[in-house]
Design a protein around this motif. Structure first.
Motif, PDB file in Angstrom:
ATOM      1  N   ALA A 141       0.746  -1.258   0.198  1.00  0.00           N
ATOM      2  CA  ALA A 141       0.040  -0.044   0.141  1.00  0.00           C
ATOM      3  C   ALA A 141       0.746   1.247   0.018  1.00  0.00           C
ATOM      4  N   ASP A 142       1.939   1.042   0.796  1.00  0.00           N
ATOM      5  CA  ASP A 142       2.730   2.252   0.882  1.00  0.00           C
ATOM      6  C   ASP A 142       3.690   2.635  -0.397  1.00  0.00           C
ATOM      7  N   THR A 143       3.958   1.587  -1.216  1.00  0.00           N
ATOM      8  CA  THR A 143       4.619   1.808  -2.547  1.00  0.00           C
ATOM      9  C   THR A 143       3.899   1.762  -3.793  1.00  0.00           C
ATOM     10  N   TYR A 144       2.755   1.731  -3.622  1.00  0.00           N
ATOM     11  CA  TYR A 144       1.661   1.460  -4.804  1.00  0.00           C
ATOM     12  C   TYR A 144       1.907   2.443  -5.594  1.00  0.00           C
ATOM     13  N   THR A 145       1.884   3.682  -5.250  1.00  0.00           N
ATOM     14  CA  THR A 145       1.835   4.786  -6.455  1.00  0.00           C
ATOM     15  C   THR A 145       3.249   5.120  -6.958  1.00  0.00           C
ATOM     16  N   THR A 146       4.340   4.728  -6.171  1.00  0.00           N
ATOM     17  CA  THR A 146       5.616   4.712  -6.789  1.00  0.00           C
ATOM     18  C   THR A 146       5.976   3.766  -7.848  1.00  0.00           C
ATOM     19  N   GLU A 147       5.483   2.493  -7.384  1.00  0.00           N
ATOM     20  CA  GLU A 147       5.707   1.347  -8.238  1.00  0.00           C
ATOM     21  C   GLU A 147       4.659   1.523  -9.410  1.00  0.00           C
ATOM     22  N   ARG A 148       3.627   1.933  -9.594  1.00  0.00           N
ATOM     23  CA  ARG A 148       2.796   2.116 -10.726  1.00  0.00           C
ATOM     24  C   ARG A 148       3.335   3.249 -11.564  1.00  0.00           C
ATOM     25  N   GLU A 149       3.991   4.217 -10.905  1.00  0.00           N
ATOM     26  CA  GLU A 149       4.519   5.218 -11.799  1.00  0.00           C
ATOM     27  C   GLU A 149       5.699   4.697 -12.476  1.00  0.00           C
ATOM     28  N   GLN A 150       6.502   4.014 -11.786  1.00  0.00           N
ATOM     29  CA  GLN A 150       8.030   3.460 -12.596  1.00  0.00           C
ATOM     30  C   GLN A 150       7.504   2.463 -13.691  1.00  0.00           C
ATOM     31  N   LEU A 151       6.247   1.751 -13.540  1.00  0.00           N
ATOM     32  CA  LEU A 151       5.838   0.746 -14.605  1.00  0.00           C
ATOM     33  C   LEU A 151       5.347   1.342 -15.573  1.00  0.00           C
ATOM     34  N   ARG A 152       4.558   2.423 -15.578  1.00  0.00           N
ATOM     35  CA  ARG A 152       3.903   3.368 -16.467  1.00  0.00           C
ATOM     36  C   ARG A 152       5.092   3.967 -17.104  1.00  0.00           C
ATOM     37  N   ALA A 153       6.143   4.249 -16.551  1.00  0.00           N
ATOM     38  CA  ALA A 153       7.141   4.994 -17.244  1.00  0.00           C
ATOM     39  C   ALA A 153       8.100   4.188 -18.474  1.00  0.00           C
ATOM     40  N   ILE A 154       7.749   2.807 -18.015  1.00  0.00           N
ATOM     41  CA  ILE A 154       8.468   1.988 -19.246  1.00  0.00           C
ATOM     42  C   ILE A 154       7.653   1.223 -19.876  1.00  0.00           C
ATOM     43  N   ALA A 155       6.083   1.263 -19.866  1.00  0.00           N
ATOM     44  CA  ALA A 155       5.240   0.791 -20.674  1.00  0.00           C
ATOM     45  C   ALA A 155       4.928   1.392 -21.884  1.00  0.00           C
ATOM     46  N   ASP A 156       4.647   0.609 -22.905  1.00  0.00           N
ATOM     47  CA  ASP A 156       4.246   0.997 -24.180  1.00  0.00           C
ATOM     48  C   ASP A 156       2.593   0.992 -24.076  1.00  0.00           C
ATOM     49  N   THR A 157       1.999   0.439 -23.512  1.00  0.00           N
ATOM     50  CA  THR A 157       0.580   0.263 -23.349  1.00  0.00           C
ATOM     51  C   THR A 157       0.230  -0.174 -21.742  1.00  0.00           C
ATOM     52  N   VAL A 158      -0.848   0.481 -21.532  1.00  0.00           N
ATOM     53  CA  VAL A 158      -1.650   0.364 -20.166  1.00  0.00           C
ATOM     54  C   VAL A 158      -2.711  -0.002 -20.282  1.00  0.00           C
ATOM     55  N   LEU A 159      -3.137  -1.319 -19.650  1.00  0.00           N
ATOM     56  CA  LEU A 159      -4.472  -1.748 -19.784  1.00  0.00           C
ATOM     57  C   LEU A 159      -5.055  -1.850 -18.343  1.00  0.00           C
ATOM     58  N   ASP A 160      -6.454  -1.463 -18.350  1.00  0.00           N
ATOM     59  CA  ASP A 160      -7.192  -1.526 -17.176  1.00  0.00           C
ATOM     60  C   ASP A 160      -7.390  -3.058 -16.938  1.00  0.00           C
TER      61      ASP A 160
END
Length: 183
Positions: A141-160
């Motif tokens: 829970a504490d790292t959710y936002t940071t990890e999500r942003e890091q993964l978005r930065a390397i992703a070509d596509t983001v799926l719900d």
């Protein structure tokens, strides 16, 4: 050689379930957490360590789940000989993914909200106990936002990825170039 596709996301986003669904539909898919010698806990020097049965926040802050780059390269070489019509789909997440980004043709991120993450990691039928042991749920829970942003930065596509597994599997298959081997 067709470079592999990486499907990633925060804990609980459905990577392992997706791997099983892709395999059942005739796709070449591997869960990176389960691949021998690839994923492991490490300290700040990248030395392999054993996770305690009930890790506390201090231990979690001082250690990371990482992929061994040499084992990843071997996996990719072994599993993608020559040219193939359908790419190998690798599913997983690790703290060092950004440094390994060049190994993948496409990176797809499975995106979930914090409530979905909490519900999924609390499900005892989930094969992975991380999120139900020690302080791991709080750490996620504490790292959710940071990890999500890091993964978005390397992703070509983001799926719900909050929807049903069949729909998510269909989306991944379409993004990876096509139809099921069996359906």
């Amino acid at each position: 050689m067709t470079p592999p596709v990486l499907v990633t996301g925060v804990s609980g986003s459905g990577k392992s379930a997706l791997t099983r669904a892709l395999i059942s539909r005739g796709r070449r898919a591997i869960s990176l957490d389960a691949y021998p010698g690839l994923a492991h806990w490490a300290d700040h020097t990248h030395t392999r360590v054993t996770r305690p049965a009930n890790p506390d926040l201090r231990w979690l802050r001082d250690h990371r789940w990482i992929f061994n780059s040499q084992v990843l390269d071997q996996l990719i070489t072994i599993e993608t000989p020559g040219s193939r019509e359908r790419p190998l789909i690798l599913c997983g997440v690790a703290a060092n993914l950004a440094s390994l980004r060049d190994r993948f043709g496409i990176v797809i991120m499975l995106d979930i909200d914090p409530a979905t993450q909490a519900a999924r990691i609390n499900n005892a039928s989930r094969g992975n106990d991380f999120g139900r042991i020690g302080d791991s749920a709080r750490w996620l829970a504490d790292t959710y936002t940071t990890e999500r942003e890091q993964l978005r930065a390397i992703a070509d596509t983001v799926l719900d990825a909050t929807g049903d597994l069949t729909s998510i599997t269909d989306m991944i298959i379409n993004l990876c170039g096509g139809h099921d081997a069996q359906r």
